[in-house]
Design a protein around this motif. Structure first.
Motif, PDB file in Angstrom:
ATOM      1  N   VAL A  12      43.677  31.402  42.410  1.00  0.00           N
ATOM      2  CA  VAL A  12      42.357  31.892  42.807  1.00  0.00           C
ATOM      3  C   VAL A  12      42.354  32.363  44.256  1.00  0.00           C
ATOM      4  N   THR A  13      43.092  31.667  45.112  1.00  0.00           N
ATOM      5  CA  THR A  13      43.167  32.077  46.520  1.00  0.00           C
ATOM      6  C   THR A  13      43.752  33.477  46.648  1.00  0.00           C
ATOM      7  N   GLU A  14      44.782  33.764  45.866  1.00  0.00           N
ATOM      8  CA  GLU A  14      45.394  35.089  45.899  1.00  0.00           C
ATOM      9  C   GLU A  14      44.440  36.145  45.341  1.00  0.00           C
ATOM     10  N   MET A  15      43.713  35.794  44.288  1.00  0.00           N
ATOM     11  CA  MET A  15      42.750  36.748  43.728  1.00  0.00           C
ATOM     12  C   MET A  15      41.621  37.027  44.715  1.00  0.00           C
ATOM     13  N   ARG A  16      41.155  35.993  45.412  1.00  0.00           N
ATOM     14  CA  ARG A  16      40.119  36.190  46.431  1.00  0.00           C
ATOM     15  C   ARG A  16      40.642  37.088  47.555  1.00  0.00           C
ATOM     16  N   ARG A  17      41.881  36.873  47.943  1.00  0.00           N
ATOM     17  CA  ARG A  17      42.470  37.713  48.986  1.00  0.00           C
ATOM     18  C   ARG A  17      42.484  39.175  48.550  1.00  0.00           C
ATOM     19  N   LEU A  18      42.857  39.414  47.297  1.00  0.00           N
ATOM     20  CA  LEU A  18      42.931  40.781  46.797  1.00  0.00           C
ATOM     21  C   LEU A  18      41.540  41.426  46.763  1.00  0.00           C
ATOM     22  N   ILE A  19      40.546  40.688  46.284  1.00  0.00           N
ATOM     23  CA  ILE A  19      39.187  41.227  46.222  1.00  0.00           C
ATOM     24  C   ILE A  19      38.671  41.539  47.620  1.00  0.00           C
ATOM     25  N   ASP A  20      38.929  40.638  48.546  1.00  0.00           N
ATOM     26  CA  ASP A  20      38.457  40.840  49.914  1.00  0.00           C
ATOM     27  C   ASP A  20      39.126  42.051  50.561  1.00  0.00           C
ATOM     28  N   ALA A  21      40.390  42.265  50.258  1.00  0.00           N
ATOM     29  CA  ALA A  21      41.126  43.367  50.872  1.00  0.00           C
ATOM     30  C   ALA A  21      40.865  44.716  50.196  1.00  0.00           C
ATOM     31  N   HIS A  22      40.368  44.668  48.946  1.00  0.00           N
ATOM     32  CA  HIS A  22      40.161  45.913  48.186  1.00  0.00           C
ATOM     33  C   HIS A  22      38.775  45.889  47.534  1.00  0.00           C
ATOM     34  N   PRO A  23      37.730  46.022  48.342  1.00  0.00           N
ATOM     35  CA  PRO A  23      36.357  45.843  47.846  1.00  0.00           C
ATOM     36  C   PRO A  23      35.802  47.027  47.058  1.00  0.00           C
ATOM     37  N   TRP A  24      36.483  48.164  47.060  1.00  0.00           N
ATOM     38  CA  TRP A  24      35.981  49.324  46.314  1.00  0.00           C
ATOM     39  C   TRP A  24      36.410  49.175  44.862  1.00  0.00           C
ATOM     40  N   VAL A  25      35.455  48.900  43.966  1.00  0.00           N
ATOM     41  CA  VAL A  25      35.774  48.522  42.589  1.00  0.00           C
ATOM     42  C   VAL A  25      35.207  49.519  41.601  1.00  0.00           C
ATOM     43  N   THR A  26      35.668  49.393  40.365  1.00  0.00           N
ATOM     44  CA  THR A  26      35.117  50.151  39.239  1.00  0.00           C
ATOM     45  C   THR A  26      34.318  49.202  38.365  1.00  0.00           C
ATOM     46  N   ILE A  27      33.089  49.581  38.060  1.00  0.00           N
ATOM     47  CA  ILE A  27      32.195  48.780  37.223  1.00  0.00           C
ATOM     48  C   ILE A  27      32.033  49.496  35.889  1.00  0.00           C
ATOM     49  N   VAL A  28      32.356  48.787  34.799  1.00  0.00           N
ATOM     50  CA  VAL A  28      32.328  49.397  33.467  1.00  0.00           C
ATOM     51  C   VAL A  28      31.371  48.614  32.570  1.00  0.00           C
ATOM     52  N   SER A  29      30.512  49.347  31.871  1.00  0.00           N
ATOM     53  CA  SER A  29      29.583  48.728  30.916  1.00  0.00           C
ATOM     54  C   SER A  29      29.685  49.441  29.573  1.00  0.00           C
ATOM     55  N   ASP A  30      29.527  48.669  28.504  1.00  0.00           N
ATOM     56  CA  ASP A  30      29.493  49.214  27.144  1.00  0.00           C
ATOM     57  C   ASP A  30      28.030  49.284  26.731  1.00  0.00           C
ATOM     58  N   THR A  31      27.467  50.480  26.758  1.00  0.00           N
ATOM     59  CA  THR A  31      26.039  50.652  26.498  1.00  0.00           C
ATOM     60  C   THR A  31      25.811  51.329  25.146  1.00  0.00           C
ATOM     61  N   GLU A  32      24.539  51.420  24.757  1.00  0.00           N
ATOM     62  CA  GLU A  32      24.203  52.091  23.496  1.00  0.00           C
ATOM     63  C   GLU A  32      24.620  53.555  23.535  1.00  0.00           C
ATOM     64  N   ALA A  33      24.660  54.126  24.738  1.00  0.00           N
ATOM     65  CA  ALA A  33      25.056  55.523  24.886  1.00  0.00           C
ATOM     66  C   ALA A  33      26.561  55.691  25.024  1.00  0.00           C
ATOM     67  N   GLY A  34      27.289  54.569  25.021  1.00  0.00           N
ATOM     68  CA  GLY A  34      28.735  54.611  25.181  1.00  0.00           C
ATOM     69  C   GLY A  34      29.183  53.941  26.458  1.00  0.00           C
ATOM     70  N   LEU A  35      30.453  54.061  26.765  1.00  0.00           N
ATOM     71  CA  LEU A  35      30.998  53.453  27.974  1.00  0.00           C
ATOM     72  C   LEU A  35      30.501  54.181  29.220  1.00  0.00           C
ATOM     73  N   VAL A  36      30.177  53.393  30.242  1.00  0.00           N
ATOM     74  CA  VAL A  36      29.716  53.936  31.517  1.00  0.00           C
ATOM     75  C   VAL A  36      30.516  53.280  32.627  1.00  0.00           C
ATOM     76  N   ALA A  37      30.978  54.078  33.593  1.00  0.00           N
ATOM     77  CA  ALA A  37      31.729  53.553  34.731  1.00  0.00           C
ATOM     78  C   ALA A  37      31.125  54.059  36.034  1.00  0.00           C
TER      79      ALA A  37
END
Length: 217
Positions: A12-37
């Motif tokens: 978890v410490t390594e994962m936190r380090r990675l998230i902190d160092a690379h905060p620009w993320v992709t957010i993906v949702s599965d909606t009624e209209a299809g996948l959205v990112a």
């Protein structure tokens, strides 16, 4: 993301380090209209020591994603790059791509306006802090009316993931001398694929594996 036990990242410490160092993320949702990112910056929740993140989306992305109503996927992408078969030695080989990535899944909690303001302020402070003359969110010529109008155009969220997949594919299946050679090539500025950040990730992985082997010996 298909998991491979040889490349699994569980610290978890390594994962936190990675998230902190690379905060620009992709957010993906599965909606009624299809996948959205969508793409946004996030931060680790300072009140937690797990993988909870906070962030915001601009309106109407909250409606497009159905934010807070269903599960979404947040993809954190760390350093990655091409690995030439020529770096393996003289035997048969094909190229590959080394990378580090964390996937967080869960249903986000919608923040109040005041909580969202705090997150927005922290985001600005995080990235302005490295500048010679940082400009905080509340600093003039911004005034309270401007800042609060800005906040109303966003929706803040907190995501405590219920499912985490993290992968660190960094040539762990190669002999030590090959790993060392790849690190040297990634560090060398002469190569079009040189990337010191990826080399640093490989060093961390290599050193951790060597310490583990020594501890077993």
């Amino acid at each position: 993301m298909r998991q491979n036990p040889s490349f699994a990242m569980t610290d978890v410490t390594e994962m936190r380090r990675l998230i902190d160092a690379h905060p620009w993320v992709t957010i993906v949702s599965d909606t009624e209209a299809g996948l959205v990112a969508s793409h946004y910056a996030v931060l680790l929740d300072p009140t937690r020591d797990d993988l909870t993140i906070v962030g915001h989306v601009g309106r109407p992305d909250d409606l497009i994603h159905g934010l807070g109503q269903s599960e979404l996927l947040v993809i954190v992408q760390g350093p990655h790059g091409y690995i030439s078969p020529g770096w393996y030695g003289d035997g048969p080989a094909v190229p590959t791509w080394n990378f580090v990535s964390v996937h967080l899944r869960g249903v986000p909690e919608i923040l109040t306006s005041e909580e969202n303001l705090e997150v927005l302020e922290r985001l600005v402070d995080r990235f302005e802090s490295g500048l010679p003359e940082p400009r905080p969110m509340w600093q003039a010529p911004n005034d309270e009316e401007f800042v609060r109008r800005l906040e109303k155009g966003t929706v803040g969220f907190r995501l405590t993931p219920t499912h985490v997949t993290a992968k660190r594919k960094l040539s762990q299946n190669r002999p030590d001398e090959v790993v060392d050679t790849i690190i040297d090539r990634l560090d060398a500025g002469a190569s079009p694929y040189a990337d010191p950040r990826l080399a640093d990730e490989m060093r961390r992985s290599r050193d951790a594996m060597r310490r583990a082997r020594e501890g077993q010996g």
